[in-house]
Motif scaffolding. Structure first.
Motif, mmCIF file in Angstrom:
data_model
loop_
_atom_site.group_PDB
_atom_site.id
_atom_site.type_symbol
_atom_site.label_atom_id
_atom_site.label_comp_id
_atom_site.label_asym_id
_atom_site.label_seq_id
_atom_site.Cartn_x
_atom_site.Cartn_y
_atom_site.Cartn_z
ATOM 1 N N ILE A 40 39.596 33.492 31.526
ATOM 2 C CA ILE A 40 38.751 34.122 30.512
ATOM 3 C C ILE A 40 39.542 34.368 29.228
ATOM 4 C CG2 ILE A 40 37.261 36.071 29.964
ATOM 5 C CD1 ILE A 40 36.401 34.220 32.367
ATOM 6 N N TRP A 41 40.743 34.968 29.394
ATOM 7 C CA TRP A 41 41.556 35.251 28.212
ATOM 8 C C TRP A 41 41.813 33.982 27.399
ATOM 9 C CZ3 TRP A 41 41.509 40.002 26.911
ATOM 10 C CH2 TRP A 41 41.596 41.028 27.846
ATOM 11 N N PHE A 42 42.203 32.906 28.077
ATOM 12 C CA PHE A 42 42.545 31.690 27.348
ATOM 13 C C PHE A 42 41.312 30.971 26.809
ATOM 14 C CE2 PHE A 42 46.513 32.491 29.575
ATOM 15 C CZ PHE A 42 47.415 32.288 28.548
ATOM 16 N N ALA A 43 40.170 31.182 27.442
ATOM 17 C CA ALA A 43 38.934 30.634 26.886
ATOM 18 C C ALA A 43 38.652 31.253 25.519
ATOM 19 C CB ALA A 43 37.770 30.895 27.839
ATOM 20 N N PHE A 44 38.856 32.561 25.403
ATOM 21 C CA PHE A 44 38.624 33.225 24.125
ATOM 22 C C PHE A 44 39.728 32.928 23.117
ATOM 23 C CE2 PHE A 44 35.581 35.590 26.610
ATOM 24 C CZ PHE A 44 34.588 35.899 25.688
ATOM 25 N N ILE A 78 32.499 31.421 33.230
ATOM 26 C CA ILE A 78 33.437 31.001 32.178
ATOM 27 C C ILE A 78 34.634 30.284 32.783
ATOM 28 C CG2 ILE A 78 34.977 31.790 30.350
ATOM 29 C CD1 ILE A 78 33.024 34.101 29.846
ATOM 30 N N ALA A 79 35.141 30.811 33.903
ATOM 31 C CA ALA A 79 36.297 30.194 34.550
ATOM 32 C C ALA A 79 35.977 28.774 35.012
ATOM 33 C CB ALA A 79 36.756 31.049 35.729
ATOM 34 N N LYS A 80 34.728 28.526 35.400
ATOM 35 C CA LYS A 80 34.354 27.212 35.934
ATOM 36 C C LYS A 80 33.802 26.285 34.867
ATOM 37 C CE LYS A 80 31.805 25.082 39.755
ATOM 38 N NZ LYS A 80 30.962 25.335 40.957
ATOM 39 N N ILE A 122 28.503 40.923 34.937
ATOM 40 C CA ILE A 122 29.830 40.704 34.345
ATOM 41 C C ILE A 122 30.668 39.827 35.259
ATOM 42 C CG2 ILE A 122 32.009 41.858 33.780
ATOM 43 C CD1 ILE A 122 30.324 44.186 32.676
ATOM 44 N N ASP A 123 30.671 40.121 36.551
ATOM 45 C CA ASP A 123 31.439 39.316 37.512
ATOM 46 C C ASP A 123 30.946 37.868 37.537
ATOM 47 O OD1 ASP A 123 32.929 41.542 38.193
ATOM 48 O OD2 ASP A 123 31.724 42.022 39.966
ATOM 49 N N ALA A 124 29.642 37.690 37.463
ATOM 50 C CA ALA A 124 29.074 36.338 37.455
ATOM 51 C C ALA A 124 29.478 35.594 36.178
ATOM 52 C CB ALA A 124 27.553 36.405 37.567
ATOM 53 N N THR A 125 29.560 36.303 35.078
ATOM 54 C CA THR A 125 29.980 35.674 33.821
ATOM 55 C C THR A 125 31.437 35.245 33.902
ATOM 56 O OG1 THR A 125 28.425 37.096 32.641
ATOM 57 C CG2 THR A 125 30.080 35.955 31.315
ATOM 58 N N ILE A 126 32.270 36.068 34.501
ATOM 59 C CA ILE A 126 33.676 35.701 34.700
ATOM 60 C C ILE A 126 33.770 34.413 35.507
ATOM 61 C CG2 ILE A 126 35.821 36.379 35.869
ATOM 62 C CD1 ILE A 126 35.163 39.284 35.067
ATOM 63 N N THR A 127 32.994 34.340 36.579
ATOM 64 C CA THR A 127 32.987 33.136 37.412
ATOM 65 C C THR A 127 32.518 31.925 36.610
ATOM 66 O OG1 THR A 127 32.596 34.408 39.433
ATOM 67 C CG2 THR A 127 31.992 32.077 39.468
#
Length: 220
Positions: free
Chosen positions: A120-124, A35-37, A28-33
Motif C-alpha cells: 500500500i505504501w509503495f502504491a501511494f 490495492i496489494a493485488k 478498509i481491510d478489503a481495500t488493502i487486499t
C-alpha cells in the motif's frame, strides 16, 4: 398492555456503534487486499465490496468516494504505526536509547511489515495522482516522526559527547533506510526478512552511537 412496538428492546448504542465500526474496518481491510493485488488503478468500489462481501451502497454510506476510502486506508496504517511507538514512549522512565528503539521497532513490527501493507505504501509513493492523498493524510505523521527522532538524537549526542553527528541528517538517513528495507522486504521476501532488516537498522545506529547501542538479539 404494551404494544409490540413499545415492548421491542432496542439494541444498546454501543452494539450498533461496534457493528458500524466493524463494517467500516472490513471495507478498509478489503481495500488493502485489493490495492496489494490489483494496484490503485485496479481498485474500484465494486471490487472492494466484492472482496468484503458487502454492497456498494454500504461502501458509499461509509466513505462516499473511492478517494475517501483511500484516505481511510492510509489513516488506518499511519495510526497503527504511530500507536506502536507513541504508546511505548508514554513511559517517562525510558532512556533516550529506548525511545529511539521504540521508533525502530515500530518500523519493523510484524503488524507493520505485512507485505500487503507494505504494498500500500509503495502504491501511494509511486502513483503521481495519489501522492496528494498521501501528503494530505500522512504528511503530519512524517513530520511528527522526524521531529521526534531529531529530538531524541540531539539528546543522545549531548549525553554521549558525540562529535560530527548532525541529528537532522542522521534522522533523514534513518528514514531512507527504513523505506529501503521495506522495499526490499516487498520485492525480495526470501532474502530480506523482517528481523534481519531490524538487525541491520540496529547495526547502523550502533555504529553511529556506540555508547548508547550494542547489537542486540532480535525481538518484537
Amino acid at each position: 398492555m404494551t404494544s409490540d412496538e413499545d415492548s421491542t428492546t432496542e439494541p444498546p448504542r454501543t452494539s450498533r456503534a461496534a457493528a458500524k465500526a466493524e463494517r467500516r474496518q472490513n471495507l478498509i481491510d478489503a481495500t488493502i487486499t485489493s490495492i496489494a493485488k490489483y494496484g490503485l488503478s485496479g481498485t474500484t468500489l465494486a471490487r472492494v465490496t466484492d472482496i468484503a462481501g458487502t454492497s456498494i451502497g454500504l461502501a458509499n454510506f461509509h466513505f462516499e468516494t473511492k478517494e475517501r476510502l483511500f484516505e481511510a486506508v492510509l489513516t488506518h496504517l499511519a495510526d497503527e504505526q504511530r500507536d506502536l511507538w507513541q504508546n511505548r514512549n508514554l513511559d517517562a522512565s525510558l532512556s533516550s536509547a529506548d525511545r529511539l528503539m521504540a521508533i525502530i521497532d515500530s518500523r519493523f513490527h510484524s503488524r507493520i511489515c505485512d507485505r500487503k501493507k507494505l504494498a500500500i505504501w509503495f502504491a501511494f509513493y509511486g502513483d503521481a495522482g495519489a501522492r496528494d492523498i498521501y501528503r494530505k493524510v500522512v504528511g503530519d505523521l512524517d513530520d511528527e516522526l522526524l521531529e521526534a527522532t531529531v529530538a531524541i538524537l540531539k539528546l543522545m549526542i549531548d549525553e554521549g559527547g558525540y562529535t560530527g553527528i548532525d541529528p537532522m541528517e542522521t534522522a533523514l538517513a534513518l528514514e531512507a533506510m527504513y523505506d529501503g528495507m521495506w522495499l526490499n522486504m516487498l520485492l525480495y521476501p526470501d532474502e530480506f526478512k523482517r528481523l534481519d532488516c531490524r538487525r541491520r537498522a540496529l547495526q547502523f545506529v550502533s555504529a553511529i552511537l556506540p555508547r548508547h547501542f550494542q547489537p542486540a538479539t532480535d525481538r518484537d
